[in-house]
Design a protein around this motif. Sequence first.
Motif, PDB file in Angstrom:
ATOM      1  N   LYS A 120     -14.584  35.454  -0.393  1.00 47.70           N
ATOM      2  CA  LYS A 120     -14.815  35.684   1.026  1.00 47.70           C
ATOM      3  C   LYS A 120     -14.647  34.374   1.782  1.00 47.70           C
ATOM      4  CE  LYS A 120     -17.961  39.578   0.352  1.00 47.70           C
ATOM      5  NZ  LYS A 120     -19.309  40.132   0.627  1.00 47.70           N
ATOM      6  N   ALA A 121     -13.998  34.447   2.917  1.00 45.62           N
ATOM      7  CA  ALA A 121     -13.718  33.242   3.702  1.00 45.62           C
ATOM      8  C   ALA A 121     -14.846  32.947   4.687  1.00 45.62           C
ATOM      9  CB  ALA A 121     -12.408  33.411   4.463  1.00 45.62           C
ATOM     10  N   ASP A 122     -15.286  31.697   4.684  1.00 53.01           N
ATOM     11  CA  ASP A 122     -16.195  31.221   5.735  1.00 53.01           C
ATOM     12  C   ASP A 122     -15.391  30.622   6.876  1.00 53.01           C
ATOM     13  OD1 ASP A 122     -19.038  31.477   4.509  1.00 53.01           O
ATOM     14  OD2 ASP A 122     -17.799  30.635   2.914  1.00 53.01           O
ATOM     15  N   VAL A 123     -14.186  30.120   6.541  1.00 52.92           N
ATOM     16  CA  VAL A 123     -13.259  29.575   7.541  1.00 52.92           C
ATOM     17  C   VAL A 123     -11.850  30.024   7.173  1.00 52.92           C
ATOM     18  CG1 VAL A 123     -12.299  27.501   8.621  1.00 52.92           C
ATOM     19  CG2 VAL A 123     -14.702  27.527   7.905  1.00 52.92           C
ATOM     20  N   ILE A 124     -11.087  30.442   8.187  1.00 53.32           N
ATOM     21  CA  ILE A 124      -9.673  30.757   8.008  1.00 53.32           C
ATOM     22  C   ILE A 124      -8.869  29.865   8.939  1.00 53.32           C
ATOM     23  CG2 ILE A 124      -7.865  32.506   8.180  1.00 53.32           C
ATOM     24  CD1 ILE A 124     -10.036  34.638   7.776  1.00 53.32           C
ATOM     25  N   VAL A 125      -7.902  29.137   8.377  1.00 55.64           N
ATOM     26  CA  VAL A 125      -7.033  28.245   9.141  1.00 55.64           C
ATOM     27  C   VAL A 125      -5.651  28.890   9.241  1.00 55.64           C
ATOM     28  CG1 VAL A 125      -6.004  25.941   9.303  1.00 55.64           C
ATOM     29  CG2 VAL A 125      -8.290  26.233   8.286  1.00 55.64           C
ATOM     30  N   ILE A 126      -5.113  28.983  10.465  1.00 56.83           N
ATOM     31  CA  ILE A 126      -3.805  29.598  10.682  1.00 56.83           C
ATOM     32  C   ILE A 126      -2.841  28.546  11.234  1.00 56.83           C
ATOM     33  CG2 ILE A 126      -2.532  31.485  11.761  1.00 56.83           C
ATOM     34  CD1 ILE A 126      -5.199  32.888  12.250  1.00 56.83           C
ATOM     35  N   LYS A 145      -7.126  39.597   9.230  1.00 52.80           N
ATOM     36  CA  LYS A 145      -8.067  40.544   9.840  1.00 52.80           C
ATOM     37  C   LYS A 145      -9.085  41.060   8.819  1.00 52.80           C
ATOM     38  CE  LYS A 145      -6.217  43.675  12.555  1.00 52.80           C
ATOM     39  NZ  LYS A 145      -5.242  44.681  13.044  1.00 52.80           N
ATOM     40  N   SER A 146      -8.621  41.329   7.612  1.00 51.51           N
ATOM     41  CA  SER A 146      -9.517  41.890   6.598  1.00 51.51           C
ATOM     42  C   SER A 146     -10.535  40.877   6.097  1.00 51.51           C
ATOM     43  CB  SER A 146      -8.705  42.440   5.420  1.00 51.51           C
ATOM     44  OG  SER A 146      -8.077  41.394   4.697  1.00 51.51           O
ATOM     45  N   HIS A 147     -10.243  39.581   6.251  1.00 52.78           N
ATOM     46  CA  HIS A 147     -11.167  38.547   5.768  1.00 52.78           C
ATOM     47  C   HIS A 147     -11.968  37.893   6.896  1.00 52.78           C
ATOM     48  CE1 HIS A 147     -10.330  38.325   1.440  1.00 52.78           C
ATOM     49  NE2 HIS A 147      -9.163  38.847   1.789  1.00 52.78           N
ATOM     50  N   TYR A 148     -11.823  38.407   8.085  1.00 52.00           N
ATOM     51  CA  TYR A 148     -12.636  37.906   9.201  1.00 52.00           C
ATOM     52  C   TYR A 148     -13.909  38.743   9.271  1.00 52.00           C
ATOM     53  CZ  TYR A 148     -14.066  36.384  13.836  1.00 52.00           C
ATOM     54  OH  TYR A 148     -14.778  35.866  14.901  1.00 52.00           O
ATOM     55  N   GLY A 149     -15.002  38.166   8.760  1.00 55.80           N
ATOM     56  CA  GLY A 149     -16.279  38.861   8.707  1.00 55.80           C
ATOM     57  C   GLY A 149     -17.203  38.443   9.835  1.00 55.80           C
ATOM     58  N   PRO A 150     -18.424  38.928   9.818  1.00 55.66           N
ATOM     59  CA  PRO A 150     -19.378  38.664  10.906  1.00 55.66           C
ATOM     60  C   PRO A 150     -19.816  37.216  11.035  1.00 55.66           C
ATOM     61  CG  PRO A 150     -20.414  39.887   9.100  1.00 55.66           C
ATOM     62  CD  PRO A 150     -18.957  39.890   8.828  1.00 55.66           C
ATOM     63  N   THR A 151     -19.573  36.392  10.008  1.00 52.33           N
ATOM     64  CA  THR A 151     -19.934  34.965  10.098  1.00 52.33           C
ATOM     65  C   THR A 151     -18.725  34.044   9.925  1.00 52.33           C
ATOM     66  OG1 THR A 151     -20.445  34.858   7.726  1.00 52.33           O
ATOM     67  CG2 THR A 151     -22.254  35.432   9.219  1.00 52.33           C
ATOM     68  N   THR A 152     -17.553  34.618   9.764  1.00 48.78           N
ATOM     69  CA  THR A 152     -16.345  33.819   9.509  1.00 48.78           C
ATOM     70  C   THR A 152     -15.911  33.069  10.765  1.00 48.78           C
ATOM     71  OG1 THR A 152     -15.618  35.548   7.984  1.00 48.78           O
ATOM     72  CG2 THR A 152     -13.990  33.885   8.605  1.00 48.78           C
ATOM     73  N   ARG A 153     -15.507  31.824  10.575  1.00 46.66           N
ATOM     74  CA  ARG A 153     -14.899  31.048  11.657  1.00 46.66           C
ATOM     75  C   ARG A 153     -13.390  31.028  11.420  1.00 46.66           C
ATOM     76  NH1 ARG A 153     -19.182  28.239  14.109  1.00 46.66           N
ATOM     77  NH2 ARG A 153     -21.061  28.309  12.804  1.00 46.66           N
ATOM     78  N   ILE A 154     -12.638  31.094  12.508  1.00 44.14           N
ATOM     79  CA  ILE A 154     -11.186  31.130  12.400  1.00 44.14           C
ATOM     80  C   ILE A 154     -10.594  30.131  13.381  1.00 44.14           C
ATOM     81  CG2 ILE A 154     -10.991  33.019  14.070  1.00 44.14           C
ATOM     82  CD1 ILE A 154      -8.680  34.110  12.345  1.00 44.14           C
ATOM     83  N   ILE A 155      -9.590  29.400  12.930  1.00 43.47           N
ATOM     84  CA  ILE A 155      -8.968  28.398  13.805  1.00 43.47           C
ATOM     85  C   ILE A 155      -7.449  28.470  13.679  1.00 43.47           C
ATOM     86  CG2 ILE A 155      -9.322  26.596  12.033  1.00 43.47           C
ATOM     87  CD1 ILE A 155      -9.450  24.567  14.395  1.00 43.47           C
ATOM     88  N   SER A 156      -6.783  28.602  14.812  1.00 43.85           N
ATOM     89  CA  SER A 156      -5.323  28.536  14.823  1.00 43.85           C
ATOM     90  C   SER A 156      -4.917  27.108  15.149  1.00 43.85           C
ATOM     91  CB  SER A 156      -4.736  29.506  15.846  1.00 43.85           C
ATOM     92  OG  SER A 156      -5.013  29.098  17.172  1.00 43.85           O
ATOM     93  N   CYS A 158      -1.820  24.677  16.477  1.00 45.72           N
ATOM     94  CA  CYS A 158      -0.516  24.603  17.130  1.00 45.72           C
ATOM     95  C   CYS A 158       0.019  26.009  17.419  1.00 45.72           C
ATOM     96  CB  CYS A 158       0.418  23.773  16.261  1.00 45.72           C
ATOM     97  SG  CYS A 158       2.002  23.360  16.985  1.00 45.72           S
ATOM     98  N   ASP A 159       1.265  26.285  17.055  1.00 46.36           N
ATOM     99  CA  ASP A 159       1.859  27.587  17.334  1.00 46.36           C
ATOM    100  C   ASP A 159       1.415  28.665  16.353  1.00 46.36           C
ATOM    101  OD1 ASP A 159       3.067  26.317  19.396  1.00 46.36           O
ATOM    102  OD2 ASP A 159       5.121  26.568  18.693  1.00 46.36           O
ATOM    103  N   GLY A 160       0.470  28.332  15.486  1.00 46.65           N
ATOM    104  CA  GLY A 160      -0.228  29.356  14.721  1.00 46.65           C
ATOM    105  C   GLY A 160      -0.946  30.311  15.657  1.00 46.65           C
ATOM    106  N   ALA A 161      -1.040  29.909  16.936  1.00 46.73           N
ATOM    107  CA  ALA A 161      -1.630  30.772  17.956  1.00 46.73           C
ATOM    108  C   ALA A 161      -0.911  32.109  18.045  1.00 46.73           C
ATOM    109  CB  ALA A 161      -1.594  30.065  19.316  1.00 46.73           C
ATOM    110  N   SER A 162       0.395  32.117  17.759  1.00 51.82           N
ATOM    111  CA  SER A 162       1.144  33.376  17.817  1.00 51.82           C
ATOM    112  C   SER A 162       0.647  34.349  16.756  1.00 51.82           C
ATOM    113  CB  SER A 162       2.641  33.116  17.654  1.00 51.82           C
ATOM    114  OG  SER A 162       2.903  32.426  16.442  1.00 51.82           O
ATOM    115  N   THR A 163       0.429  33.868  15.531  1.00 53.67           N
ATOM    116  CA  THR A 163      -0.109  34.722  14.465  1.00 53.67           C
ATOM    117  C   THR A 163      -1.552  35.100  14.761  1.00 53.67           C
ATOM    118  OG1 THR A 163       1.338  33.604  12.873  1.00 53.67           O
ATOM    119  CG2 THR A 163      -0.475  34.912  11.974  1.00 53.67           C
ATOM    120  N   ALA A 164      -2.329  34.131  15.251  1.00 53.79           N
ATOM    121  CA  ALA A 164      -3.726  34.401  15.587  1.00 53.79           C
ATOM    122  C   ALA A 164      -3.830  35.479  16.665  1.00 53.79           C
ATOM    123  CB  ALA A 164      -4.404  33.112  16.056  1.00 53.79           C
ATOM    124  N   ALA A 165      -2.987  35.375  17.690  1.00 58.28           N
ATOM    125  CA  ALA A 165      -3.011  36.360  18.777  1.00 58.28           C
ATOM    126  C   ALA A 165      -2.645  37.744  18.261  1.00 58.28           C
ATOM    127  CB  ALA A 165      -2.060  35.932  19.887  1.00 58.28           C
TER     128      ALA A 165
END
Length: 393
Positions: A120-126, A145-156, A158-165
Amino acid sequence: MEQIMRTLKITLSVLLMIAAAALALFFPVLSYGQAQSYHGAKIENWKAPQFDENKKTVFVIADGKLTEMFDMLAPFYVFNATEQLNVYIVAKDDTPIPLKRDLYVLQQLTFAQVEARHLKADVIVIPAMSARDEKQDPVIVDFIKSHYGPTTRIISICDGASTAAATGLYDGKLITCHATDFECVKKYWSKPIWTQNRSVTKSDRVYSTAGVANAVDGSLMVVEDLLGKDAMVKAAKAVNYPHAEVQIEHKSDALTFGNKLSILRKMVFSRKRKLGLLLHDGLNELKFASIVDTYGRTYPKEFKTFTLQDSIVKTKYGLTFIHVGDNTINPKMDEVHVVMPELLSAKDEAYFKGFEMVKHNNTDYPINQCIKRIAQQSGEHYAYIVKLTLDYN
């Protein structure tokens, strides 16, 4: 006839150079010389990375087609530097990820292996990956999306923003990306709140960074929120971060038409340098990425990696680099960069005898070292343009 053929060859060379320059202008976040997909032999004797159940876990997403080098390796290094986290580069399959034309990095876990181990991911980097528009890889998007849980932090990054969006997780939340690509990326995704003039944005547990160079700032902010101030300070010290606190103020200055003409002039008319880079086991991933990504934006004629050991190089924090080139030295090579000068052997020194060895120190922030030398070689104006391509303002 001979004169005609010579003229055609010259014309073709100029057209190829202009095409390469045009590519650089449209995609400034890409590292120059970053290769396409791996087609070499399958790596045998792969070993799963260690997992400590007492530590939180970070997934750095990667794409075997293309992943922006600094976006991927800088967060990997920063999170590892805390010594309090499991940090893995994860990808949808076991295709090695291109770093340069002669160098690849092996993912540490595939998506299937993550699922099989019930991690399980506590942080996801994109990071910025091969898709920068609405044509995103659904496998990558669904995994995030499947690994973004209620306590997970996610960070995009640079242009990883496109995948994050594309995940929908940023709908109604702040997001940013590379200043030069901002309008191009933004037009595909209307639901996030697009923001500029910040190195890092934060909306609850959702973060994003401006272009390439801001990956360190964003990673340090996540570290502080996840592990506390002491952990952030430790990681900042490990990378020689040049600020006492995480830098938030940022100038979102895009490349101008004049800047792009300067790049074009340099690529077509200026003498292009021939560079080398020496790899050793235990190399610092952040220093490596800083050197390659920054000097790559000077558009050298050649930027070749060398390893006088095995073709497999193990990095400081356990990544596997795959060197697919040879070690033949171009007699006209201008300089060879040494990521880890403390590891230089007598064999290394003898092999590169007669060539300038640029030994990168362990006291200054790596990108700053590179920018300073580029300014000395190409002038302050072009060093500024390099900073713009890195969104380092």
